[in-house]
Design a protein around this motif. Structure first.
Motif, PDB file in Angstrom:
ATOM      1  N   GLY B 563      12.266  10.758   4.388  1.00 56.30           N
ATOM      2  CA  GLY B 563      13.979  11.047   4.157  1.00 56.30           C
ATOM      3  C   GLY B 563      14.866  10.176   5.303  1.00 56.30           C
ATOM      4  N   ASN B 564      15.896  10.694   4.968  1.00 54.36           N
ATOM      5  CA  ASN B 564      17.060  10.164   5.918  1.00 54.36           C
ATOM      6  C   ASN B 564      17.278  10.607   7.110  1.00 54.36           C
ATOM      7  OD1 ASN B 564      17.525   8.237   3.678  1.00 54.36           O
ATOM      8  ND2 ASN B 564      19.278   9.831   3.019  1.00 54.36           N
ATOM      9  N   ASP B 565      16.681  11.724   7.569  1.00 53.68           N
ATOM     10  CA  ASP B 565      16.759  12.200   8.858  1.00 53.68           C
ATOM     11  C   ASP B 565      15.440  11.539   9.801  1.00 53.68           C
ATOM     12  OD1 ASP B 565      18.897  13.715   8.155  1.00 53.68           O
ATOM     13  OD2 ASP B 565      17.444  15.377   7.889  1.00 53.68           O
ATOM     14  N   SER B 566      14.591  10.763   9.073  1.00 56.24           N
ATOM     15  CA  SER B 566      13.623  10.349  10.009  1.00 56.24           C
ATOM     16  C   SER B 566      14.175   8.908  10.669  1.00 56.24           C
ATOM     17  CB  SER B 566      12.393   9.800   9.059  1.00 56.24           C
ATOM     18  OG  SER B 566      11.457   9.138   9.761  1.00 56.24           O
ATOM     19  N   PRO B 567      13.336   8.705  11.832  1.00 50.68           N
ATOM     20  CA  PRO B 567      13.617   7.659  12.690  1.00 50.68           C
ATOM     21  C   PRO B 567      13.146   6.275  11.675  1.00 50.68           C
ATOM     22  CG  PRO B 567      12.390   9.154  14.102  1.00 50.68           C
ATOM     23  CD  PRO B 567      12.415   9.710  12.555  1.00 50.68           C
ATOM     24  N   LEU B 568      12.265   6.641  10.616  1.00 55.10           N
ATOM     25  CA  LEU B 568      11.901   5.440   9.745  1.00 55.10           C
ATOM     26  C   LEU B 568      12.924   5.209   8.664  1.00 55.10           C
ATOM     27  CD1 LEU B 568       8.171   7.011   9.563  1.00 55.10           C
ATOM     28  CD2 LEU B 568       8.889   4.911  11.117  1.00 55.10           C
ATOM     29  N   ALA B 569      13.818   5.912   8.598  1.00 56.89           N
ATOM     30  CA  ALA B 569      14.797   5.695   7.354  1.00 56.89           C
ATOM     31  C   ALA B 569      14.931   4.307   6.996  1.00 56.89           C
ATOM     32  CB  ALA B 569      15.842   6.802   7.395  1.00 56.89           C
ATOM     33  N   GLY B 570      15.000   3.817   5.855  1.00 56.08           N
ATOM     34  CA  GLY B 570      15.243   2.592   5.369  1.00 56.08           C
ATOM     35  C   GLY B 570      14.225   1.801   5.572  1.00 56.08           C
ATOM     36  N   LEU B 571      13.213   1.974   6.294  1.00 55.06           N
ATOM     37  CA  LEU B 571      12.119   1.097   6.169  1.00 55.06           C
ATOM     38  C   LEU B 571      11.109   1.335   5.000  1.00 55.06           C
ATOM     39  CD1 LEU B 571      10.723   1.668  10.132  1.00 55.06           C
ATOM     40  CD2 LEU B 571      12.456  -0.229   9.056  1.00 55.06           C
ATOM     41  N   SER B 572      10.532   0.028   4.842  1.00 57.24           N
ATOM     42  CA  SER B 572       9.647  -0.157   3.492  1.00 57.24           C
ATOM     43  C   SER B 572       8.317  -0.066   3.919  1.00 57.24           C
ATOM     44  CB  SER B 572       9.967  -1.362   2.877  1.00 57.24           C
ATOM     45  OG  SER B 572       9.234  -2.494   3.513  1.00 57.24           O
ATOM     46  N   ALA B 573       7.363   0.216   2.971  1.00 58.24           N
ATOM     47  CA  ALA B 573       5.807   0.087   3.509  1.00 58.24           C
ATOM     48  C   ALA B 573       5.505  -1.057   4.124  1.00 58.24           C
ATOM     49  CB  ALA B 573       4.986   0.354   2.264  1.00 58.24           C
ATOM     50  N   ASP B 574       6.108  -2.101   4.011  1.00 55.59           N
ATOM     51  CA  ASP B 574       5.741  -3.270   4.598  1.00 55.59           C
ATOM     52  C   ASP B 574       6.254  -3.391   6.055  1.00 55.59           C
ATOM     53  OD1 ASP B 574       4.414  -4.256   2.353  1.00 55.59           O
ATOM     54  OD2 ASP B 574       6.026  -5.578   1.567  1.00 55.59           O
ATOM     55  N   ASP B 575       7.163  -2.726   6.290  1.00 52.37           N
ATOM     56  CA  ASP B 575       7.999  -2.660   7.834  1.00 52.37           C
ATOM     57  C   ASP B 575       6.951  -1.648   8.658  1.00 52.37           C
ATOM     58  OD1 ASP B 575       9.691  -4.203   6.568  1.00 52.37           O
ATOM     59  OD2 ASP B 575      11.109  -2.438   6.358  1.00 52.37           O
ATOM     60  N   VAL B 576       6.087  -0.948   8.137  1.00 54.48           N
ATOM     61  CA  VAL B 576       5.654  -0.112   9.061  1.00 54.48           C
ATOM     62  C   VAL B 576       4.130  -0.472   9.323  1.00 54.48           C
ATOM     63  CG1 VAL B 576       7.592   1.869   8.443  1.00 54.48           C
ATOM     64  CG2 VAL B 576       5.351   1.754   7.380  1.00 54.48           C
ATOM     65  N   GLU B 577       3.703   0.298  10.151  1.00 51.95           N
ATOM     66  CA  GLU B 577       2.163   0.396  10.455  1.00 51.95           C
ATOM     67  C   GLU B 577       1.604   1.633  11.009  1.00 51.95           C
ATOM     68  OE1 GLU B 577       1.133  -2.453  13.327  1.00 51.95           O
ATOM     69  OE2 GLU B 577       2.001  -1.272  15.105  1.00 51.95           O
ATOM     70  N   LEU B 583       3.606   6.889  11.740  1.00 54.47           N
ATOM     71  CA  LEU B 583       3.861   5.824  11.269  1.00 54.47           C
ATOM     72  C   LEU B 583       5.071   4.933  12.131  1.00 54.47           C
ATOM     73  CD1 LEU B 583       4.404   6.289   7.313  1.00 54.47           C
ATOM     74  CD2 LEU B 583       2.575   5.467   8.660  1.00 54.47           C
ATOM     75  N   GLY B 584       4.989   3.669  12.413  1.00 53.63           N
ATOM     76  CA  GLY B 584       5.914   3.300  13.279  1.00 53.63           C
ATOM     77  C   GLY B 584       6.270   1.773  12.616  1.00 53.63           C
ATOM     78  N   HIS B 585       7.333   1.172  13.348  1.00 53.33           N
ATOM     79  CA  HIS B 585       7.821  -0.234  13.012  1.00 53.33           C
ATOM     80  C   HIS B 585       6.770  -1.049  13.513  1.00 53.33           C
ATOM     81  CE1 HIS B 585      10.265  -3.673  12.393  1.00 53.33           C
ATOM     82  NE2 HIS B 585      11.042  -2.929  11.426  1.00 53.33           N
ATOM     83  N   ARG B 586       6.494  -2.029  12.593  1.00 54.70           N
ATOM     84  CA  ARG B 586       5.647  -3.167  12.988  1.00 54.70           C
ATOM     85  C   ARG B 586       5.999  -3.964  14.159  1.00 54.70           C
ATOM     86  NH1 ARG B 586       1.729  -4.440   9.539  1.00 54.70           N
ATOM     87  NH2 ARG B 586       1.857  -3.685   7.321  1.00 54.70           N
ATOM     88  N   ASP B 587       7.571  -3.824  14.443  1.00 53.23           N
ATOM     89  CA  ASP B 587       7.882  -4.595  15.530  1.00 53.23           C
ATOM     90  C   ASP B 587       7.631  -3.869  16.876  1.00 53.23           C
ATOM     91  OD1 ASP B 587       9.639  -2.689  16.067  1.00 53.23           O
ATOM     92  OD2 ASP B 587      11.324  -3.420  15.615  1.00 53.23           O
ATOM     93  N   GLY B 588       6.751  -2.712  16.996  1.00 53.71           N
ATOM     94  CA  GLY B 588       6.276  -2.282  18.007  1.00 53.71           C
ATOM     95  C   GLY B 588       7.521  -1.173  18.769  1.00 53.71           C
TER      96      GLY B 588
END
Lengths: 173, 765
Positions: B563-577, B583-588
């Protein structure tokens, strides 16, 4: 009429045809002793009778009245692992696990034989008091226990680690 | 930098070039996960305690024990059958013969449908007709095994014997090409190979014979079955859970969903643990008697009703030009089979992919016999095909006066010789180089019989190992993540000693970014999502592809729930690992949320996703195979002809190694079965009666401890960018090439070529 099995008194079966192996597996639900051939050819059913390794498929249960039998379940009864069981895990001395209890029981019996100085077909000095468990001695003495997955190297390494390490290290030189 | 490191670096570059469509599995590049480490077998403590429960050890209330009676003629009809004395034995519960067996449909033959498991399509106990010597003619159920075995011996059967096709030589005169060989054409021709052979500067033209083999798993086939109303429960030892369920449903005319098959431990499979007649008979007898049935085949019973590897006669003819490249490669031959099965023992497959040649003729024929259906056994075809091909290569090298490894170097193709596809990953020459160095190949004398130590003649031999990469379609996996940071990965797959649960826990851990001890792999039960067979060295890849798909679905679901309260908000499955338990952004960077946090905010204890693997398109675009170089040192007693294998090394190129300890064991296991194939194994078939003459482990010889030297195993560990996890299956390649490596070493020791297996001492005197 009873047999002591893993420390428990067990009544001898009424049907004299019942093998020691079937007594363990079917009557007592101790499935650790395996039936690989029921002909004494594979060693999967090996248990210890008064410390000696025997093929329980070729043993009629009634013959063991008054004797003490230890199967894989009784090797380390308090839930811990026997050092050889540890070594089998460490050396990957198994794959499918079906021959494993027989290999382990057989090796425990084998170590006792070597300690008592019983020679094998590859023993050079038949008069020696104790046998050095070299790589060849271990392989010869364990050849009655078949393994089809091909865990032989790990099995022998585990046994050497537990019962014969100094001698085996010399033999490998 | 070692040669291997150089190749690894090159392979990394190739990933970009060769995979415009699908990027390589990201886990290939991940260096610090559980994969690639020697995690001890998860089931180890159970196995060493004897607490791993096999099919014949499952308890049931009111159990009956089965004994089977086998026919003693190969072809004919039952004319009289008397079970009265049997039925009078105290404890006998039920006797079933073709007279009172329920009407059953024939088993759907393996490979006629992706869901089919039948090792033979013959109807089971439906009439008086006999099709092979050993076919079951009666099943006796009793309160105890002792009663059943005795009662069975009291049945009298009379047969009207009929002429049977029992001579392989005679059957071979009627041989024909099968419609296909494992879906491939039975014959491949490139140019005029016979003409090219005739005009070649160097040539060999040789005939090889290989006997029948038995899987000889130490656990005999067994099942414990019962009906609970309309629901059937089968505790089996099988390599094909869902396939067996579908096939049994067809035989008994019941819905698949009414059958549950469990097989958590298989005491050795090697291709032999499929659907044979004993499970069908037990299920039928249980239905009619209303009692649970334990059918545990005797060792003889295994030889009578569960088939093994068939016999072959093969021709390998090689013609080389003056520059040492091949003008002609011919590999043809005939295998014994029945009309009721479809295992044509694909012995020409290695020649289809190993060597460059101007002209090729590769042809497989089958000869029908009246015998137990033969079946798949560890590297069907490749094991015995490499014996012929790789012995012939050794003979050609000698005829040309060059080192056998140098010959392979000259014959290395740039692309697959028959399909024309690019190789996905092929580092066979590196495997040879590394193996030769470690084994001390340079110490081998090219002159046979030139090294003697006392009574022992000593020689060295080498041969190529090869086995295809397969990934079976139809697998589905379920991944369940719990709030406490644990995961369960589930698929109805199989553990026969390969270490399935261990390696899949490792893979699941890396896929989900969890510690390996937090991941469990559930398998061995048809209540789980459908798995593929444990065959063709395909299971690891098949599971991994499905787990990848399920994990991707799970990640997408988690992002939605975050959801929108997550640090991951707005990321797609391709963006994360997946990493570090979340789960975290692929950019590390620091956009990360733990699974516990995501599930906690969503108010969930666990979340689950199930998905099917995509079809194995990788094998359509690339030639995908594993390779190896097998090195053998053999000692042959100059007086007795006894052979001792004193040293053995296998150097493998099988993609990424997922668990070095398990992998070593699996490679060694294949090699040791190969030593049996080379030196001792033969299921003896009496061509007068059609009866197997050595149906016991006392007379069917497998390698024992003293036959097995310390076996050295090394690998290139170069990932295949087109395979899930970068890995190839390794269950079967170990046996390939071993027969030839041993035979070539024996030639080096003695100067004697033996081209019919097994190489027993009488052939060396």
């Amino acid at each position: 009429m009873t047999i002591t099995i893993n420390g428990q008194q067990v009544a001898v079966p009424s049907d004299p045809r019942v093998s020691l192996l079937d007594l363990l597996r079917e009557h007592l639900h101790l499935g650790g002793s395996k039936k690989g051939c029921n002909q004494g050819a594979c060693g999967a059913c090996t248990v210890l009778a008064d410390g000696e390794r025997i093929l329980s498929c070729l043993a009629l249960a009634v013959q063991y009245e008054g004797r003490s039998v230890v199967s894989i379940e009784g090797l380390s009864p308090d839930g811990s692992l026997h050092p050889l069981q540890h070594a089998f895990i460490e050396h990957d001395g198994y794959q499918c696990g079906y021959c494993t209890p027989g290999q382990i029981c057989s090796a425990v019996g084998m170590a006792g034989e070597a300690k008592r100085g019983l020679p094998s077909a590859v023993t050079a000095d038949l008069a020696a008091d104790a046998v050095q468990l070299t790589h060849d001695e271990l392989r010869e003495r364990m050849s009655g226990n078949l393994c089809r997955c091909g865990a032989h190297n790990g099995i022998i390494a585990a046994i050497a680690d537990t019962f014969g390490r100094p001698a085996v290290a010399e033999a490998a030189e | 930098m070692s040669i291997i490191d150089t190749v690894k670096q090159a392979a990394t570059g190739m990933m970009v070039k060769l995979t415009p469509d699908a990027p390589p599995d990201p886990l290939i590049a991940r260096k610090h996960g559980a994969l690639g480490t020697s995690v001890p077998r998860i089931d180890g403590p159970r196995k060493v305690r004897g607490k791993a429960q096999f099919a014949a050890e499952v308890p049931a209330e009111n159990m009956t024990y089965a004994a089977l009676l086998y026919s003693t003629v190969a072809r004919g009809r039952i004319t009289a059958l008397d079970t009265a004395a049997t039925e009078a034995v105290p404890g006998v519960v039920f006797v079933m013969t073709h007279r009172n067996a329920p009407r059953l449909k024939p088993p759907a033959l393996f490979q006629t449908d992706p869901r089919a498991a039948g090792a033979s399509s013959l109807p089971v106990m439906q009439d008086a007709e006999i099709h092979w010597n050993g076919e079951p003619v009666a099943i006796v159920l009793a309160e105890t095994q002792e009663q059943a075995d005795h009662a069975k011996s009291l049945i009298t059967v009379a047969y009207q014997a009929e002429p049977a096709r029992l001579s392989f030589a005679e059957a071979a005169t009627q041989s024909h090409q099968p419609p296909n060989v494992m879906g491939e054409p039975a014959m491949i021709q490139v140019g005029d190979a016979e003409a090219a052979l005739a005009g070649a500067a160097f040539k060999v033209d040789l005939t090889f014979r290989t006997p029948r083999h038995s899987h000889a798993a130490i656990e005999p086939h067994a099942a414990t079955v019962w009906w609970d109303g309309d629901q059937l429960v089968v505790h089996d030892t099988t390599q094909m859970l869902h396939q067996e369920r579908w096939t049994l449903a067809g035989i008994f005319g019941i819905p698949e969903e009414s059958i549950r098959i469990l097989s958590p431990f298989v005491g050795g499979g090697f291709g032999g643990k499929g659907l044979w007649s004993h499970q069908i008979l037990a299920v039928a007898a249980s239905k009619l008697s209303g009692r649970p049935v334990r059918v545990a085949l005797s060792r003889e019973g295994v030889f009578r009703i569960a088939g093994g590897r068939t016999t072959t006669e093969q021709r390998v003819a090689l013609g080389a030009k003056a520059d040492g490249t091949l003008a002609a490669l011919i590999h043809t031959g005939i295998v014994a089979m029945t009309e009721h099965n479809n295992c044509p023992e694909q012995f020409t497959f290695p020649a289809r992919h190993l060597y460059a040649a101007d002209a090729m003729l590769l042809e497989q024929r089958v000869a029908e016999m009246d015998m137990l259906a033969n079946t798949f056994m560890r590297a069907p075809g490749e094991s015995i095909g490499t014996f012929a091909l790789e012995t012939a290569m050794d003979e050609l090298a000698e005829a040309m006066g060059i080192d056998p490894i140098e010959l392979r170097r000259r014959l290395e193709p740039e692309k697959d010789p028959t399909s024309g596809h690019a190789f996905s990953s092929r580092n066979i020459l590196e495997a040879y180089a590394k193996g030769a160095e470690r084994f001390g190949w340079d110490k081998r004398s090219p002159v046979p019989r030139s090294r003697r130590e006392g009574e022992w003649l000593v020689g060295m031999g080498v041969a190529t190992a090869t086995y295809p990469y397969y990934r079976m379609p139809g697998a589905a996996a379920r991944v369940t993540l719990t709030r406490d940071g644990h995961a369960r990965v589930a698929m109805a797959s199989h553990e026969m000693g390969m270490g399935t649960a261990t390696v899949q826990a490792q893979a699941g851990a890396d896929r989900l970014g969890l510690p390996v001890e937090n991941v469990t792999f559930e398998y061995g039960d048809t209540l789980l999502p459908a798995g593929t067979i444990a065959g063709g060295s395909s299971q690891t890849a098949s599971i991994a592809a499905a787990v990848t798909a399920a994990s991707a679905k799970l990640v997408a679901d988690l992002l939605k729930r975050a959801g929108n309260d997550s640090p991951l908000a707005g990321l797609s499955a391709d963006d994360v690992e997946a990493r570090d338990g979340g789960l975290g952004h692929r950019d590390g960077g620091d956009r990360f949320e733990s699974y516990a946090s995501i599930l906690g905010r969503a108010g969930l204890e666990e979340v689950s996703a199930e998905a099917e693997a995509p079809p194995p398109m990788e094998v359509m675009s690339y030639s995908m195979h594993s390779y190896g170089a097998q090195f053998c040192e053999a000692r042959v007693n100059a007086v007795t002809g006894e052979v001792r294998v004193s040293r053995f090394l296998g150097s493998f190129d099988t993609g990424r190694i997922l668990n070095p300890r398990n992998a070593t064991s699996q490679f060694r296991g294949g090699i040791i079965m190969g030593l049996g194939l080379a030196l001792m194994e033969e299921t003896e078939f009496d061509e007068r009666s059609g009866r197997v003459m050595n149906p016991s482990l006392a007379e069917y010889h497998v390698p024992v401890h003293l036959d097995v030297p310390e076996i050295d195993v090394i690998w290139t560990d170069i990932p295949d960018p087109h395979a899930p996890l970068g890995a190839h299956g390794i269950g079967e390649i170990g046996i390939t090439g071993v027969g030839a490596a041993v035979a070539n070493a024996i030639y080096s020791a003695t100067g004697k070529r033996v081209r019919d297996l097994p190489i027993t001492l009488d052939k060396l005197l």
